[in-house]
Structure formats: structure tokens, C-alpha cells
Scaffold this active site. Structure first.
Site, PDB file in Angstrom:
ATOM      1  N   GLY A  14       0.782  -1.222   0.000  1.00 49.34           N
ATOM      2  CA  GLY A  14       0.000   0.000   0.000  1.00 49.34           C
ATOM      3  C   GLY A  14       0.816   1.276   0.000  1.00 49.34           C
ATOM      4  O   GLY A  14       0.484   2.226   0.705  1.00 49.34           O
ATOM      5  N   ASN A  16       1.054   3.517  -2.349  1.00 53.59           N
ATOM      6  CA  ASN A  16       0.215   4.601  -2.849  1.00 53.59           C
ATOM      7  C   ASN A  16      -0.860   4.976  -1.837  1.00 53.59           C
ATOM      8  O   ASN A  16      -1.240   6.142  -1.733  1.00 53.59           O
ATOM      9  CB  ASN A  16      -0.413   4.220  -4.194  1.00 53.59           C
ATOM     10  CG  ASN A  16       0.498   4.545  -5.358  1.00 53.59           C
ATOM     11  OD1 ASN A  16       0.912   5.682  -5.536  1.00 53.59           O
ATOM     12  ND2 ASN A  16       0.829   3.539  -6.155  1.00 53.59           N
ATOM     13  N   ARG A  69     -17.302 -13.788  -7.394  1.00 50.43           N
ATOM     14  CA  ARG A  69     -16.908 -12.382  -7.340  1.00 50.43           C
ATOM     15  C   ARG A  69     -18.040 -11.492  -6.845  1.00 50.43           C
ATOM     16  O   ARG A  69     -17.810 -10.502  -6.146  1.00 50.43           O
ATOM     17  CB  ARG A  69     -16.435 -11.929  -8.717  1.00 50.43           C
ATOM     18  CG  ARG A  69     -15.111 -12.541  -9.145  1.00 50.43           C
ATOM     19  CD  ARG A  69     -14.841 -12.304 -10.629  1.00 50.43           C
ATOM     20  NE  ARG A  69     -14.847 -10.885 -10.962  1.00 50.43           N
ATOM     21  CZ  ARG A  69     -15.004 -10.422 -12.205  1.00 50.43           C
ATOM     22  NH1 ARG A  69     -15.155 -11.269 -13.208  1.00 50.43           N
ATOM     23  NH2 ARG A  69     -14.985  -9.134 -12.432  1.00 50.43           N
ATOM     24  N   MET A  94      -5.493  -6.130  -6.010  1.00 47.45           N
ATOM     25  CA  MET A  94      -5.291  -7.149  -7.038  1.00 47.45           C
ATOM     26  C   MET A  94      -6.520  -8.044  -7.223  1.00 47.45           C
ATOM     27  O   MET A  94      -6.457  -9.274  -7.171  1.00 47.45           O
ATOM     28  CB  MET A  94      -4.062  -8.007  -6.705  1.00 47.45           C
ATOM     29  CG  MET A  94      -2.797  -7.197  -6.482  1.00 47.45           C
ATOM     30  SD  MET A  94      -2.379  -6.134  -7.875  1.00 47.45           S
ATOM     31  CE  MET A  94      -1.842  -7.357  -9.062  1.00 47.45           C
ATOM     32  N   ARG A  95      -7.654  -7.395  -7.433  1.00 47.85           N
ATOM     33  CA  ARG A  95      -8.887  -8.122  -7.709  1.00 47.85           C
ATOM     34  C   ARG A  95      -9.608  -7.428  -8.861  1.00 47.85           C
ATOM     35  O   ARG A  95      -9.672  -6.202  -8.914  1.00 47.85           O
ATOM     36  CB  ARG A  95      -9.810  -8.115  -6.492  1.00 47.85           C
ATOM     37  CG  ARG A  95      -9.333  -8.937  -5.321  1.00 47.85           C
ATOM     38  CD  ARG A  95      -9.650 -10.401  -5.496  1.00 47.85           C
ATOM     39  NE  ARG A  95     -11.085 -10.650  -5.602  1.00 47.85           N
ATOM     40  CZ  ARG A  95     -11.626 -11.862  -5.651  1.00 47.85           C
ATOM     41  NH1 ARG A  95     -10.845 -12.932  -5.614  1.00 47.85           N
ATOM     42  NH2 ARG A  95     -12.927 -12.031  -5.759  1.00 47.85           N
ATOM     43  N   ASN A 111      -8.093   4.634  -9.980  1.00 52.69           N
ATOM     44  CA  ASN A 111      -6.981   3.688  -9.849  1.00 52.69           C
ATOM     45  C   ASN A 111      -5.719   4.354 -10.384  1.00 52.69           C
ATOM     46  O   ASN A 111      -5.780   5.317 -11.142  1.00 52.69           O
ATOM     47  CB  ASN A 111      -7.283   2.424 -10.661  1.00 52.69           C
ATOM     48  CG  ASN A 111      -6.192   1.376 -10.538  1.00 52.69           C
ATOM     49  OD1 ASN A 111      -5.698   1.107  -9.443  1.00 52.69           O
ATOM     50  ND2 ASN A 111      -5.802   0.777 -11.650  1.00 52.69           N
ATOM     51  N   HIS A 113      -2.102   3.203 -12.357  1.00 49.10           N
ATOM     52  CA  HIS A 113      -1.487   2.089 -13.087  1.00 49.10           C
ATOM     53  C   HIS A 113      -0.051   2.463 -13.445  1.00 49.10           C
ATOM     54  O   HIS A 113       0.197   3.580 -13.913  1.00 49.10           O
ATOM     55  CB  HIS A 113      -2.286   1.798 -14.362  1.00 49.10           C
ATOM     56  CG  HIS A 113      -1.737   0.655 -15.155  1.00 49.10           C
ATOM     57  ND1 HIS A 113      -1.820  -0.656 -14.723  1.00 49.10           N
ATOM     58  CD2 HIS A 113      -1.086   0.619 -16.351  1.00 49.10           C
ATOM     59  CE1 HIS A 113      -1.251  -1.442 -15.617  1.00 49.10           C
ATOM     60  NE2 HIS A 113      -0.798  -0.692 -16.611  1.00 49.10           N
ATOM     61  N   ASP A 149      -7.964  -1.631 -16.649  1.00 46.63           N
ATOM     62  CA  ASP A 149      -7.112  -0.497 -17.019  1.00 46.63           C
ATOM     63  C   ASP A 149      -7.636   0.220 -18.263  1.00 46.63           C
ATOM     64  O   ASP A 149      -6.863   0.699 -19.096  1.00 46.63           O
ATOM     65  CB  ASP A 149      -5.660  -0.960 -17.257  1.00 46.63           C
ATOM     66  CG  ASP A 149      -5.069  -1.641 -16.029  1.00 46.63           C
ATOM     67  OD1 ASP A 149      -5.426  -1.247 -14.905  1.00 46.63           O
ATOM     68  OD2 ASP A 149      -4.261  -2.567 -16.202  1.00 46.63           O
ATOM     69  N   GLU A 178       4.105   8.160  -9.212  1.00 46.96           N
ATOM     70  CA  GLU A 178       2.805   7.676  -8.735  1.00 46.96           C
ATOM     71  C   GLU A 178       2.408   8.394  -7.448  1.00 46.96           C
ATOM     72  O   GLU A 178       1.267   8.835  -7.280  1.00 46.96           O
ATOM     73  CB  GLU A 178       2.854   6.168  -8.483  1.00 46.96           C
ATOM     74  CG  GLU A 178       3.006   5.308  -9.724  1.00 46.96           C
ATOM     75  CD  GLU A 178       3.091   3.827  -9.374  1.00 46.96           C
ATOM     76  OE1 GLU A 178       2.290   3.365  -8.555  1.00 46.96           O
ATOM     77  OE2 GLU A 178       3.981   3.137  -9.920  1.00 46.96           O
TER      78      GLU A 178
END
Length: 207
Positions: A14, A16, A69, A94-95, A111, A113, A149, A178
């Protein structure tokens, strides 16, 4: 104006997330407040940082839900509702989220990337950038949509790719960017300064 309530979703260290927390704490005029850090992995290192900063944490273990999900997203949504979150920031989460979850948070979920989208979607972006011989690499903040993305781009930052770069040296330079553009993206979103027009995001003037 009341500060927007933000939940950050993580799966690992974590970094970011920490950058967002520090930005919100450092500026009294920052228009957002971090009210929850949620992870799908109970061992995620970022949870300890958040707890030490006095931020409520929650864990919704994705392993418990297997391939369901929708059930996982519903359990996560319950935690977000409990925290009265208004904005979601993904920070190394990561889901893949269901289309229904993405639509329910449309325009309110962002998000970051580690590549200059639309190039190098997905994983291993630094290795792929080196393999392709690109001269510039970087990072992108974007709105989250059901496609991986693929959401409208908000901010980008580029770094030169040096001849002697390794994955590690390139990743470190990108990560510094970032940590700069993600807090700025959250600032713009929380201040209602982002307008989506088709695939493009327009930033409106302050005030």
C-alpha cells in the site's frame, strides 16, 4: 465544503495508499478524508500502516469467496456503506471487480497504473516496457470501469527510460511519480473538478 469520505482498497504494502494518507493529513485544505483502508488479504502490510495512523481498517478475505466475485463485492460493499465512503481509491488492489460494482461507483472510483495507458495494461509493466525498448515510461490515474485499465485517463506522468535501467531502477522512478500524481488526482476528484466527456477527462478551474 465538507471533505469527501474516501476508502482505499489494497492487497499489499500500500505505498500509494500511504501517499494518499500523508497528502490528506499534511494539508488542512485537502478536500478528502481517508475513512477506511480495506484489504482482500489479511496479511497485507499496508493494514499496519493504516492502523498506526488511526485509520479504520477492514478485511474481506477474497479466499473465502473463491470464484464468487459477486458475493465478494457485496461483502466489500457492506464495509464501504458502513464507512459511509463517497470515493474509492484502488492502491495495488489485485482483484477484478464485477461490472455491477464498477457501475455502482461510476465516476467515484479511481486507480493508478504503473504505465502510460493505453500501453502496457495489466501486470509486469516495467519489464514489458524494457523489452519493447520504449524511450518513455510512466504512470496513469484513471477512472475505474469494468474493463481492466480501460477507464478514462485523468493524469499521467512520464519518466525517461535509461540505457542502463533495470526493472527495479525504472520502477523506483515511476513509483515516485505515482506518489505525486495520485494525491493530486484525488484532490481534483474530491473537489468536483473532473468532468468526463466520452473518453476524455476535463479538469475544470479551481474555485
Amino acid at each position: 465544503m465538507a471533505k469527501k469520505r474516501v476508502a482505499i482498497l489494497i492487497s499489499g504494502r500500500g505505498s500509494n495508499m500511504a501517499a494518499l494518507v500523508k497528502a490528506a493529513q499534511a494539508d488542512a485544505d485537502f478536500p478528502a478524508r481517508i475513512v477506511l483502508v480495506l484489504s482482500n488479504r489479511p496479511e497485507a502490510a499496508g493494514l499496519a500502516f493504516a492502523a498506526a495512523e488511526g485509520i479504520p481498517i477492514a478485511v474481506v478475505p477474497s479466499k473465502l469467496y473463491g470464484k464468487d466475485r459477486a458475493a465478494f463485492d457485496a461483502a466489500m460493499q457492506a464495509e464501504l456503506v458502513k464507512a459511509r465512503a463517497e470515493i474509492i481509491c484502488l492502491a495495488g488492489f489485485m482483484r477484478l471487480l464485477t461490472p455491477e460494482f464498477c457501475e455502482s461507483w461510476s465516476g467515484r472510483m479511481i486507480n493508478i497504473h504503473p504505465a502510460l495507458l493505453p500501453s502496457f495494461k495489466g501486470l509486469d509493466t516495467h519489464a514489458r516496457a524494457l523489452e519493447e525498448g520504449v524511450k518513455f515510461h510512466g504512470c496513469t490515474t484513471h477512472f475505474v470501469t469494468p474493463g481492466m485499465d480501460e477507464g478514462p485517463i485523468i493524469l499521467q506522468a512520464a519518466v525517461p527510460v535509461l540505457d542502463d535501467d533495470t526493472e527495479e531502477t525504472l520502477a523506483a522512478r515511476v513509483l515516485a511519480e505515482e506518489h505525486r500524481i495520485y494525491p493530486e488526482t484525488l484532490r481534483l476528484l474530491a473537489a468536483d473538478r473532473l468532468v468526463v466527456e466520452g473518453r476524455r477527462v476535463r479538469i475544470t478551474p479551481a474555485g
